[in-house]
Design an enzyme around this catalytic site. Structure first.
Site, PDB file in Angstrom:
ATOM      1  CG  HIS A  17       0.302  -1.982   4.293  1.00  0.00           C
ATOM      2  ND1 HIS A  17      -0.129  -3.263   4.093  1.00  0.00           N
ATOM      3  CD2 HIS A  17       0.005  -1.310   3.155  1.00  0.00           C
ATOM      4  CE1 HIS A  17      -0.684  -3.368   2.905  1.00  0.00           C
ATOM      5  NE2 HIS A  17      -0.607  -2.208   2.305  1.00  0.00           N
ATOM      6  CE  LYS A  41     -11.178  -1.610  -6.070  1.00  0.00           C
ATOM      7  NZ  LYS A  41     -10.162  -0.677  -5.589  1.00  0.00           N
ATOM      8  NE  ARG A  90       4.168  -0.535  -3.499  1.00  0.00           N
ATOM      9  CZ  ARG A  90       2.974  -1.090  -3.442  1.00  0.00           C
ATOM     10  NH1 ARG A  90       2.814  -2.250  -2.872  1.00  0.00           N
ATOM     11  NH2 ARG A  90       1.939  -0.499  -3.980  1.00  0.00           N
ATOM     12  CB  SER A 127      -1.613  -6.944   0.096  1.00  0.00           C
ATOM     13  OG  SER A 127      -1.402  -6.017   1.118  1.00  0.00           O
TER      14      SER A 127
HETATM   15  P1  ADP Z   1      -4.194  -0.764  -2.702  1.00  0.00           P
HETATM   16  O1  ADP Z   1      -5.172  -1.842  -2.502  1.00  0.00           O
HETATM   17  O2  ADP Z   1      -4.769   0.601  -2.948  1.00  0.00           O
HETATM   18  O3  ADP Z   1      -3.055  -1.136  -3.625  1.00  0.00           O
HETATM   19  P2  ADP Z   1      -2.685  -1.433  -0.387  1.00  0.00           P
HETATM   20  O4  ADP Z   1      -3.511  -1.849   0.756  1.00  0.00           O
HETATM   21  O5  ADP Z   1      -1.939  -2.516  -1.082  1.00  0.00           O
HETATM   22  O6  ADP Z   1      -3.552  -0.543  -1.316  1.00  0.00           O
HETATM   23  O7  ADP Z   1      -1.618  -0.369   0.092  1.00  0.00           O
HETATM   24  C1  ADP Z   1      -2.054   0.861   0.617  1.00  0.00           C
HETATM   25  C2  ADP Z   1      -0.960   1.862   0.527  1.00  0.00           C
HETATM   26  O8  ADP Z   1       0.106   1.436   1.368  1.00  0.00           O
HETATM   27  C3  ADP Z   1      -0.345   1.981  -0.860  1.00  0.00           C
HETATM   28  O9  ADP Z   1      -1.030   2.896  -1.644  1.00  0.00           O
HETATM   29  C4  ADP Z   1       1.033   2.472  -0.535  1.00  0.00           C
HETATM   30  O10 ADP Z   1       0.963   3.857  -0.324  1.00  0.00           O
HETATM   31  C5  ADP Z   1       1.322   1.818   0.791  1.00  0.00           C
HETATM   32  N1  ADP Z   1       2.155   0.614   0.653  1.00  0.00           N
HETATM   33  C6  ADP Z   1       1.776  -0.631   0.324  1.00  0.00           C
HETATM   34  N2  ADP Z   1       2.830  -1.469   0.319  1.00  0.00           N
HETATM   35  C7  ADP Z   1       3.908  -0.734   0.652  1.00  0.00           C
HETATM   36  C8  ADP Z   1       5.304  -0.991   0.795  1.00  0.00           C
HETATM   37  N3  ADP Z   1       5.810  -2.204   0.581  1.00  0.00           N
HETATM   38  N4  ADP Z   1       6.105   0.027   1.160  1.00  0.00           N
HETATM   39  C9  ADP Z   1       5.593   1.252   1.337  1.00  0.00           C
HETATM   40  N5  ADP Z   1       4.299   1.577   1.195  1.00  0.00           N
HETATM   41  C10 ADP Z   1       3.466   0.609   0.865  1.00  0.00           C
END
Ligand code: ADP
Length: 169
Positions: A17, A41, A90, A127
């Site tokens: 992130h 959620k 990703r 995450s």
């Molecule tokens: P969600 O709960 O919608 O999956 P996240 O909080 O996991 O969202 O992630 C938010 C956004 O951050 C994702 O939609 C993606 O665009 C970006 N993201 C998450 N992990 C990565 C990563 N490892 N590399 C690049 N972008 C990421």
């Protein structure tokens, strides 16, 4: 002023992130990191905890601010005067869903989606995986900032408040 929104649940914020947020901050005048706080959620960290971890790790970026949203992302973008959403991609597997979401959002409001390819070292990082690995005692110290590692360790050992993955709202 080119203002963009980086949305997500950030449960918790990872180095993947931060990579996207930091790169967005060099491309646009202002980046709003928007934490989805949908109550339905299950989350490991509460909305306030996710917001405060993000605020700490983004402290060094002058043009990044942290906010939350609880409805349509397009409504949030309109209310904040943001014309674009920045998402990290990703892998190809992210693309189908993200394309559909981007097209839906642009049909709802005048909001473009800008995709930023993830840095290769973070392409496996999510995450949900970090929480799963940490739950079983795996080393995630290179995947999250130190303060997140500390809070994650406390939470999973039962010292830091709520429960294990999927147990909290
Ligand atoms: P969600 O709960 O919608 O999956 P996240 O909080 O996991 O969202 O992630 C938010 C956004 O951050 C994702 O939609 C993606 O665009 C970006 N993201 C998450 N992990 C990565 C990563 N490892 N590399 C690049 N972008 C990421």
């Amino acid at each position: 002023m080119r203002r963009v929104v980086c949305p997500g649940s950030f449960d918790p914020v990872t180095n993947g992130h931060i990579d996207i947020i930091s790169r967005a901050s060099t491309l646009f005048d202002e980046v709003i990191v928007a934490v989805g706080v949908n109550q339905s959620k299950a989350r490991l960290f509460t909305a306030d905890e996710r917001l405060s971890m993000l605020a700490e790790v983004c402290d060094g970026y002058d043009n990044v601010r942290i906010d939350s949203f609880d409805g349509l992302l397009t409504d949030f973008c309109r209310d904040r005067g943001a014309r674009a959403i920045v998402k990290g991609l990703r892998a190809v597997s992210d693309f189908d869903y993200e394309l559909q979401m981007a097209q839906m959002n642009s049909s709802l409001a005048a909001v473009e989606t800008v995709f930023v390819p993830t840095s290769p070292e973070y392409s496996f990082l999510a995450s949900s995986l970090v929480k799963e690995v940490a739950t079983f005692g795996g080393d995630v110290s290179r995947l999250v900032p130190p303060l997140v590692l500390k809070r994650l360790t406390e939470r999973l050992s039962g010292r830091g408040g709520a429960g294990r993955p999927g147990e909290t709202g």
